[in-house]
Scaffold this active site. Structure first.
Site, PDB file in Angstrom:
ATOM      1  N   ALA A  80       7.902  73.535 -32.101  1.00  0.00           N
ATOM      2  CA  ALA A  80       8.351  73.260 -30.576  1.00  0.00           C
ATOM      3  C   ALA A  80       8.279  74.156 -29.230  1.00  0.00           C
ATOM      4  CB  ALA A  80      10.212  73.616 -30.565  1.00  0.00           C
ATOM      5  N   LEU A  95       2.450  69.854 -26.552  1.00  0.00           N
ATOM      6  CA  LEU A  95       2.753  69.104 -26.091  1.00  0.00           C
ATOM      7  C   LEU A  95       4.392  69.050 -26.397  1.00  0.00           C
ATOM      8  CD1 LEU A  95       2.507  66.275 -26.951  1.00  0.00           C
ATOM      9  CD2 LEU A  95       3.292  66.063 -29.154  1.00  0.00           C
ATOM     10  N   ALA A  96       5.136  70.205 -26.668  1.00  0.00           N
ATOM     11  CA  ALA A  96       6.855  69.965 -27.166  1.00  0.00           C
ATOM     12  C   ALA A  96       6.878  70.291 -25.420  1.00  0.00           C
ATOM     13  CB  ALA A  96       6.436  70.905 -27.610  1.00  0.00           C
ATOM     14  N   ASP A 155       0.519  56.191 -30.498  1.00  0.00           N
ATOM     15  CA  ASP A 155      -0.352  56.151 -29.959  1.00  0.00           C
ATOM     16  C   ASP A 155       0.446  56.252 -28.709  1.00  0.00           C
ATOM     17  OD1 ASP A 155      -2.830  55.288 -28.182  1.00  0.00           O
ATOM     18  OD2 ASP A 155      -3.282  54.374 -30.242  1.00  0.00           O
ATOM     19  N   HIS A 156       0.020  57.663 -27.648  1.00  0.00           N
ATOM     20  CA  HIS A 156       0.442  57.343 -26.437  1.00  0.00           C
ATOM     21  C   HIS A 156      -0.410  55.888 -25.788  1.00  0.00           C
ATOM     22  CE1 HIS A 156      -2.994  59.603 -25.354  1.00  0.00           C
ATOM     23  NE2 HIS A 156      -2.801  59.765 -23.765  1.00  0.00           N
ATOM     24  N   HIS A 214      -6.543  54.983 -29.086  1.00  0.00           N
ATOM     25  CA  HIS A 214      -5.817  54.464 -28.105  1.00  0.00           C
ATOM     26  C   HIS A 214      -7.501  52.733 -27.925  1.00  0.00           C
ATOM     27  CE1 HIS A 214      -4.643  57.573 -28.172  1.00  0.00           C
ATOM     28  NE2 HIS A 214      -5.495  58.182 -27.570  1.00  0.00           N
TER      29      HIS A 214
HETATM   30  C1  BG6 Z   1      -5.556  61.923 -26.631  1.00  0.00           C
HETATM   31  C2  BG6 Z   1      -7.073  62.724 -26.811  1.00  0.00           C
HETATM   32  O1  BG6 Z   1      -5.435  61.264 -27.322  1.00  0.00           O
HETATM   33  O2  BG6 Z   1      -5.910  60.937 -25.323  1.00  0.00           O
HETATM   34  C3  BG6 Z   1      -7.599  63.321 -25.484  1.00  0.00           C
HETATM   35  O3  BG6 Z   1      -6.854  63.543 -28.175  1.00  0.00           O
HETATM   36  C4  BG6 Z   1      -8.131  62.865 -24.082  1.00  0.00           C
HETATM   37  O4  BG6 Z   1      -9.474  63.736 -25.550  1.00  0.00           O
HETATM   38  C5  BG6 Z   1      -6.571  62.120 -24.025  1.00  0.00           C
HETATM   39  O5  BG6 Z   1      -7.973  63.786 -23.233  1.00  0.00           O
HETATM   40  C6  BG6 Z   1      -6.423  60.733 -22.783  1.00  0.00           C
HETATM   41  O6  BG6 Z   1      -5.032  60.426 -23.245  1.00  0.00           O
HETATM   42  P1  BG6 Z   1      -5.360  59.880 -21.517  1.00  0.00           P
HETATM   43  O7  BG6 Z   1      -3.886  59.384 -21.063  1.00  0.00           O
HETATM   44  O8  BG6 Z   1      -5.369  61.355 -20.242  1.00  0.00           O
HETATM   45  O9  BG6 Z   1      -5.681  58.705 -20.960  1.00  0.00           O
END
Ligand code: BG6
Length: 508
Positions: free
Chosen positions: A25, A29-30, A188-189, A251
Site C-alpha cells: 500500500a 501502483l497503489a 492484465d491492465h 498484453h
Molecule cells: C506494463 C509494462 O505492463 O505495461 C510496462 O510492465 C509498460 O513496461 C506498460 O510500460 C505499458 O502500459 P500502457 O498502458 O502505458 O500501454
C-alpha cells in the site's frame, strides 16, 4: 440482445460490500492507480459498504496513511470532493509478509474492521507487490486463517504471473491452495482499456464486420504498442523480463485472442474465456531456427527524445553493460484454425520509440479487380483501425470518388473518436478492473489456461534467443525500431501501417 445482457448480469454477484486489503500500500501502483480508482468509484456511489486496509512493511500511524491516500488522489485527479469521508475508510497495518504472527495480527485487525463496517465477511486481497511474494502471501493467507471468511474471498494479482511456464505453474499451485480459479483475478491492465473492451462489441455487434472477419477477406492484422519511455527505474526487473515477457506474453497476446476468437455463445465469463483459450490452443508454435524467421528483437541505443539526449538501454540503472535483453520485439503470429489459416497477425512493441501509441490495423484483402485508380497509384486497401491509446476511437478507410474527377478514386476515412464528454467520463483501466472484481465479474482478467498457453508459446522464443548474443543496440532511441521489423513484413509483401499517420484523422 436483451436476453443476452440479462444472462451476462446473472453471471455476476453484484455485492459491492467489501474489505479490500492492499498488500504493497505504500508502493507506486497503489498511489498512482489504486487509490485514485477507488476514489472515483466512491464518488460515483458504486460502493455499498467498504473499507481498505493498507498493508506494507514500514510502520506508520493511520492518519499518515490516510494523508498519503489523500495526496495521491489529489495529485492524480486534482479533485477533493468528499475526500475526508473517503479517506476515513482507510486503515493501515504494518506487516512482515514472511512472518505468521504478523498475519495473525492482520487477521484480528481485519475481523474488527469487518465488524465495524458490517462488511459481511467479503474480502478482496490485492497483491500490489514484487512477484516473489505472491506465492508465499497466498500460502500464509490460507494457513493463518485470513481466508476463513463467511462472505466471498478474491485474490487480485498483478503481473508478472511467473517468469516462464514452469514458474507460473508453481505460483499457480501455491495460489490455488488458498483460492479456487474462480476466486483468482489475474490483472492484465490492457483488458481494462476502453477500446480493448470494445473489440468484442465492434466485432460481434456489427453485421458489416463479422461476415468479413476471416481469411477470405482479411489479409493481415497489425497490432502495435509503442512507447516513448525507457525502462526508467525498473532495470532490475526488466533485465530478467525484456519486451517479450513484459508486454508480448500478456498484453499483446490478449489483444490477439480478442481479435481472433470465435463469437461466444453467450456473453458469460466462462464462454468468453473458453473462446479465448481456443485461440491460444491454435497458435502456431515457433521454435528453434524458425524463431528468427517469425520474430525480431531489438534494444535501444542512445538518441534524442523531445530534443533531450537519452542514454542507451545498457547505460540505464541496474542494467548489465553487455545486456542481451530485448527492449523491442516484433513478430508474426499464425493461428492455425479454419477462420485464420494463412492470415498473419503481426505484433510489435518496444520502448524508446518515436511515439506513444497502441493501435490495431485490420487490413482487408484487395478487391478482385481494380477499375479505379488513385492518381498514379493503386487503390488503397480497406483498413479498419482501432485506436486504443492515447486517442480512443475507430477509423474505417474506404475508397470513394474524387470530387470532379472521372475515374479517380481517393481514400476517405470514417472516424469515430471517444472524445468530449465520453472521454472525460471514460473510467481509467484500473477503475474498471476494481469495479469488475467487486462485482465478481472475472471476464476481463486472465484465466490460468490463457496464461499457461501464452507462456508455452513465449518460452520457445526466449529459449532460442538465450542461445545467441544479439547484435545490440540495433535501434536509435526516438526511432521506429529496428529495420529487421520492416523486413519481417516485406518478405510477405506487406508493410507496417505507420501509427503516426493514422493518428492524424482521429486527433482533429
Ligand atoms: C506494463 C509494462 O505492463 O505495461 C510496462 O510492465 C509498460 O513496461 C506498460 O510500460 C505499458 O502500459 P500502457 O498502458 O502505458 O500501454
Amino acid at each position: 440482445m436483451h436476453q443476452t445482457l440479462e444472462m451476462r448480469a446473472l453471471n455476476v454477484e453484484e455485492n459491492m460490500t467489501s474489505l479490500i486489503m492492499i498488500f504493497g500500500a505504500t508502493g507506486d501502483l497503489a498511489k498512482r492507480k489504486l487509490f485514485p480508482s477507488l476514489y472515483r468509484l466512491y464518488n460515483k456511489g458504486k460502493f455499498h459498504k467498504f473499507a481498505v486496509i493498507g498493508v506494507a512493511r514500514k510502520s506508520m500511524p493511520n492518519d499518515a496513511f490516510q494523508a498519503s491516500v489523500r495526496d495521491s488522489v489529489v495529485s492524480a485527479l486534482g479533485n477533493k470532493e468528499n475526500i475526508d469521508e473517503f479517506i476515513s475508510h482507510f486503515y493501515y497495518q504494518p506487516h512482515d509478509v514472511s512472518d505468521s504472527s504478523s498475519y495473525g495480527s492482520l487477521k484480528t485487525f481485519a475481523d474488527q474492521i469487518d465488524e465495524h463496517h458490517k462488511l459481511e465477511g467479503n474480502r478482496i486481497f490485492y497483491l500490489a507487490m514484487a512477484p516473489e511474494f505472491f506465492g508465499p502471501i497466498a500460502l500464509h493467507l490460507k494457513s493463518d486463517g485470513l481466508t476463513d471468511v463467511s462472505g466471498y474471498k478474491r485474490l487480485v494479482i498483478e503481473k508478472p504471473f511467473g517468469h516462464d511456464l514452469e514458474s507460473a505453474k508453481e505460483l499457480n499451485k501455491q495460489i490455488r491452495t488458498a483460492f479456487s480459479e474462480k476466486e483468482v483475478y489475474r490483472i492484465d491492465h490492457y483488458l481494462g482499456k476502453e477500446m480493448v473492451r470494445n473489440i468484442e462489441v465492434i466485432r460481434f455487434a456489427n453485421a458489416i464486420f463479422e461476415p468479413l472477419w476471416n481469411n477470405r477477406y482479411i489479409s493481415n492484422i497489425q497490432i502495435t504498442s509503442s512507447e516513448t519511455l525507457g525502462v526508467e527505474e525498473r532495470g532490475r526487473y526488466y533485465e530478467s523480463s525484456g519486451a517479450l515477457r513484459d508486454m508480448l506474453q500478456n498484453h499483446m497476446m490478449q489483444m490477439v485472442a480478442l481479435l481472433a476468437m470465435e463469437p461466444p455463445i453467450r456473453l458469460t465469463t466462462d464462454e468468453i474465456r473458453s473462446e479465448k483459450v481456443r485461440v491460444f490452443r491454435a497458435l502456431r508454435s515457433v521454435e528453434g531456427d524458425e524463431v528468427n524467421e517469425y520474430f525480431v528483437r531489438g534494444q535501444y541505443g542512445e538518441g534524442e527524445m523531445d530534443e533531450n539526449s537519452v542514454p542507451k538501454y545498457r547505460d540505464e540503472p541496474m542494467v548489465d553493460k553487455e545486456s542481451n535483453t530485448e527492449t523491442y520485439v516484433a513478430g508474426k503470429v499464425m493461428i492455425d484454425n479454419f477462420r485464420w489459416a494463412g492470415v498473419p497477425f503481426y505484433i510489435r512493441t518496444g520502448k524508446r520509440l518515436k511515439v506513444k501509441s497502441t493501435k490495431i490495423v485490420i487490413q482487408f484483402k484487395d478487391i478482385p479487380m481494380n477499375l479505379y485508380y488513385q492518381t498514379e497509384k493503386m487503390l488503397n486497401p480497406n483498413l479498419l483501425v482501432i485506436h486504443i491509446q492515447p486517442e480512443e476511437g475507430i477509423t474505417l478507410h474506404l475508397n470513394a470518388k474524387k470530387a470532379g474527377g472521372h475515374l479517380d478514386a481517393q481514400e476517405v476515412r470514417l472516424s469515430f473518436a471517444n472524445t468530449g464528454i465520453h472521454a472525460m467520463n471514460t473510467p481509467e483501466g484500473y477503475e474498471k478492473l476494481l469495479y469488475d472484481c467487486m462485482r465478481g465479474d472475472a471476464t476481463n482478467f486472465t484465466h490460468w489456461d490463457e496464461v499457461a498457453y501464452s507462456w508455452a508459446f513465449v518460452d520457445k522464443i526466449s529459449a532460442e534467443w538465450q542461445k545467441t548474443k544479439a547484435d545490440f543496440p540495433n535501434y536509435v532511441s526516438g526511432s521506429k525500431g529496428p529495420d529487421a521489423a520492416d523486413k519481417l513484413l516485406e518478405k510477405d509483401g506487406f508493410f507496417w501501417w505507420p501509427v503516426t499517420d493514422l493518428e492524424v484523422d482521429i486527433c482533429k
